[in-house]
Write a protein that holds these residues in place. Structure first.
Motif, short mmCIF file in Angstrom:
data_model
loop_
_atom_site.label_atom_id
_atom_site.label_comp_id
_atom_site.label_asym_id
_atom_site.label_seq_id
_atom_site.Cartn_x
_atom_site.Cartn_y
_atom_site.Cartn_z
N LEU A 191 8.33 -4.52 4.34
CA LEU A 191 7.01 -4.78 4.08
C LEU A 191 6.52 -6.18 3.49
O LEU A 191 5.67 -6.64 3.76
N GLN A 195 0.62 3.92 1.24
CA GLN A 195 0.84 4.68 2.58
C GLN A 195 1.81 4.06 3.61
O GLN A 195 2.46 4.91 4.26
N ASP A 196 1.93 2.81 3.39
CA ASP A 196 3.13 2.28 4.15
C ASP A 196 4.39 2.90 3.60
O ASP A 196 5.25 2.90 4.32
N HIS A 254 0.94 -1.28 -0.22
CA HIS A 254 0.18 0.01 -0.15
C HIS A 254 0.86 1.26 -0.24
O HIS A 254 1.79 1.36 0.87
N GLY A 291 4.81 5.67 2.33
CA GLY A 291 4.99 7.07 2.74
C GLY A 291 5.43 7.25 4.25
O GLY A 291 6.29 8.00 4.33
N THR A 312 1.69 10.30 -1.07
CA THR A 312 1.04 9.06 -1.47
C THR A 312 -0.44 9.17 -1.41
O THR A 312 -0.66 10.22 -0.47
N GLY A 313 -1.17 8.46 -2.30
CA GLY A 313 -2.67 8.49 -1.98
C GLY A 313 -3.14 8.70 -3.45
O GLY A 313 -2.41 8.52 -4.62
N PRO A 318 -5.38 2.09 -5.52
CA PRO A 318 -5.85 2.94 -4.51
C PRO A 318 -5.17 4.28 -4.56
O PRO A 318 -5.69 5.25 -4.00
#
Lengths: 157, 413
Positions: free
Chosen positions: B412, B352-353, B350, B355, B367-368, B382
């Protein structure tokens, strides 16, 4: 096991565990590890109505009420968030609605999470806490209803 | 002091870095690597000094009062308008309206030109790669008027012009297109888009939020009807921006907000409006930031847009070469012409992880969904991780990013 411990005792355990780490690299590694170990939520629970609002990633949270205690299950598409929610579950699951509502959850601050996370992400964490407490409140209200009313509600469902 | 930079063909990035005090700070105990320039750029010392100078020495309300401070503030405010006119090569200063930023510029056009000219059954065309600020104002307008909003589709970050041609008709009243995609860095062929729109009798607005800092902007050569940009993405202060509009269009448009500054004469029965550009500048404007916009634009021009572009392109190419070597990494958007944005997604991870873990190493990325949800939806992801470069970034910083990504992936996966 954890049902013998109070919320405060579990919080203290987590704070002690985090005290062992010198760097945030290590803390994140631990959080990610917890995220990986959290069992995946069954697909049937991954519904819009179970999503926690206010998170950048998707978080699903479900709760179950059994013999006066609340049990939480959750999942996320982001692993760090999953690690964070796994800590919240470890602290709050298997407790009574009142215990959950009154938990102050100072461990989040004590392990440095609130100051370390960017504001938007810290807000996501708080949104999860709020959602868990809302579930507890809902169970408490449902529980305190007179019997007649409760059965009426069941029928209307 | 900077004469050696202006003469040489290469950008002296290390000399430039010294002019940006924010780059000296540490984040999470490490030197800041700032790769979120498409969101906003850091500010050079001259810009910070100019802002302090304004509030220290000649803060006053503009266009009123005959005292010295008011005259100095007014002169500086209007000189900044001239600098902005020159920066985008507008034909006249009356066509340069100060706004809060690109978003307000687009909303101004939707609210005034749009409400006057868009009727039920009319069509507005945007693209699939718009920022939400070039989608929502038109949705609101279309809803109010019963008009139809259509989107030019894209593939791999490239607009499909053949599809655009099919969308154009006599019903098309406006085409509003992003010049450079904030999420992907794609440079869109706005000249051709404008030409085709004009042939169909439609007006064109260009969202220049991302392009103005990188490309040479000539609104007359481009022949757009409206062009909007923000100061804070061009090394200037936040809260100020510019809307350009062709004079005949601006003159025919009703005012945006009512208040002081935008009036000629007010009686209870009838108000006559001020001449351009003041008709669209109700109330006390953001004087301090407007004044300093000039400093920022001159700083960019003096440094040399062409040199900056060359440096940023080198960084982008270098970063892209390194990034694609990471396992499972996909660059999102395959346009041949891009500026300064590396947008990517890593399988099973993801954004976000990534970021959070990069921030932990002092590396700032975005991120996003980058306020472009329809676009992310097209790619079926996403969001992306976006590293966007500015004149002060270096290859060593790109190396830090790659190292940070490698370490993050190790944790991760």
């Amino acid at each position: 096991m954890s049902d013998h411990k109070t919320i405060q005792e579990i919080e203290n355990e987590i704070v002690e565990e985090f005290a062992l780490f010198d760097s945030w690299d290590d803390k994140y590694e631990y959080i990610i590890d917890m995220g990986k170990k959290l069992p995946a939520l069954e697909e049937k629970h991954k519904l819009d109505e179970n999503k926690v609002r206010g998170c950048q990633s998707t978080v699903w949270l479900v709760s179950e009420y059994k013999d006066g205690l609340i049990y939480f299950k959750a999942d996320s598409d982001a692993i760090i968030v999953k690690g964070l929610i796994s800590m919240l579950i470890r602290v709050l699951t298997g407790h009574t609605p009142d215990e959950i509502i009154n938990a102050n959850l100072e461990f989040i601050q004590k392990i440095g999470m609130t100051t370390h996370l960017a504001q938007t992400r810290a807000n996501g964490l708080l949104a999860m806490v709020k959602q868990m407490k809302n579930y507890a409140l809902a169970f408490k209200i449902k529980n305190s209803m007179p019997h007649g009313e409760r059965s009426a509600e069941t029928k209307s469902n | 002091m900077i004469q050696s930079n202006t003469i040489s063909k290469e950008l002296d990035v290390y000399a430039i870095r010294k002019q940006f005090p924010a780059l000296n700070r540490q984040v999470k105990g490490q030197p800041l690597v700032y790769f979120d320039n498409a969101a906003t750029t850091q500010k050079p010392q001259v810009v910070i000094d100019a802002l302090v100078d304004y509030y220290t020495n000649y803060n006053a309300n503009v266009h009123r009062g005959i005292h010295t401070l008011a005259e100095e503030a007014t002169a500086a405010f209007e000189a900044s308008r001239d600098a902005a006119r020159q920066f985008i090569n507008a034909a006249s200063r009356e066509e340069v309206i100060f706004t809060r930023g690109t978003t307000e510029g687009i909303n101004l056009v939707a609210y005034t030109w749009g409400r006057k000219n868009i009727k039920a059954g009319d069509e507005i065309i945007i693209t699939e790669m718009e920022h939400h600020s070039n989608i929502v104002p038109w949705q609101l307008l279309c809803e109010e008027k019963g008009a139809l909003l259509k989107m030019i589709p894209q593939q791999d970050g490239v607009l499909l012009l053949d599809e655009y041609k099919k969308l154009l008709s006599s019903k098309t009243k406006l085409v509003s297109v992003v010049h450079v995609s904030n999420a992907l860095g794609t440079v869109n062929p706005v000249e051709e888009i404008i030409k085709l729109a004009h042939q169909a009798g439609a007006k064109v607005l260009i969202d220049g939020a991302q392009s103005t800092v990188h490309l040479d902007i000539d609104v007359q050569a481009m022949d757009c009807d409206f062009f909007a940009f923000s100061s804070h993405k061009v090394y200037g202060p936040t809260g100020i921006g510019v809307l350009y509009g062709k004079r005949e269009l601006l003159e025919a448009m009703p005012p945006f907000q009512g208040g002081g500054e935008m009036i000629k004469e007010v009686t209870l029965e009838k108000t006559t409006y001020a001449d351009l550009p003041y008709k669209f500048e109700a109330g006390t404007p953001n004087i301090g930031d407007a004044v300093v916009l000039k400093t920022a634009l001159e700083y960019v021009s003096k440094t040399g847009k062409e040199k900056i572009r060359k440096h940023e392109t080198e960084l982008l190419n270098y970063a892209t070469e390194q990034l694609v070597q990471l396992p499972g990494l996909r660059i999102i958007g395959a346009a041949a012409t891009k500026v300064s944005v590396a947008s990517f997604f890593i399988d099973k991870v993801h954004p976000q992880d990534i970021g959070i873990l990069l921030d932990n190493r002092g590396i700032a990325v975005r991120t996003g969904h980058h306020c472009a949800q329809p676009l992310m939806h097209c790619f079926g992801i996403p969001g992306t991780i976006r590293a966007s470069f500015a004149m002060y970034n270096t290859k060593e910083e790109v190396d830090q990013l790659i190292l940070g990504l490698q370490k993050a992936l190790k944790l991760l996966l």
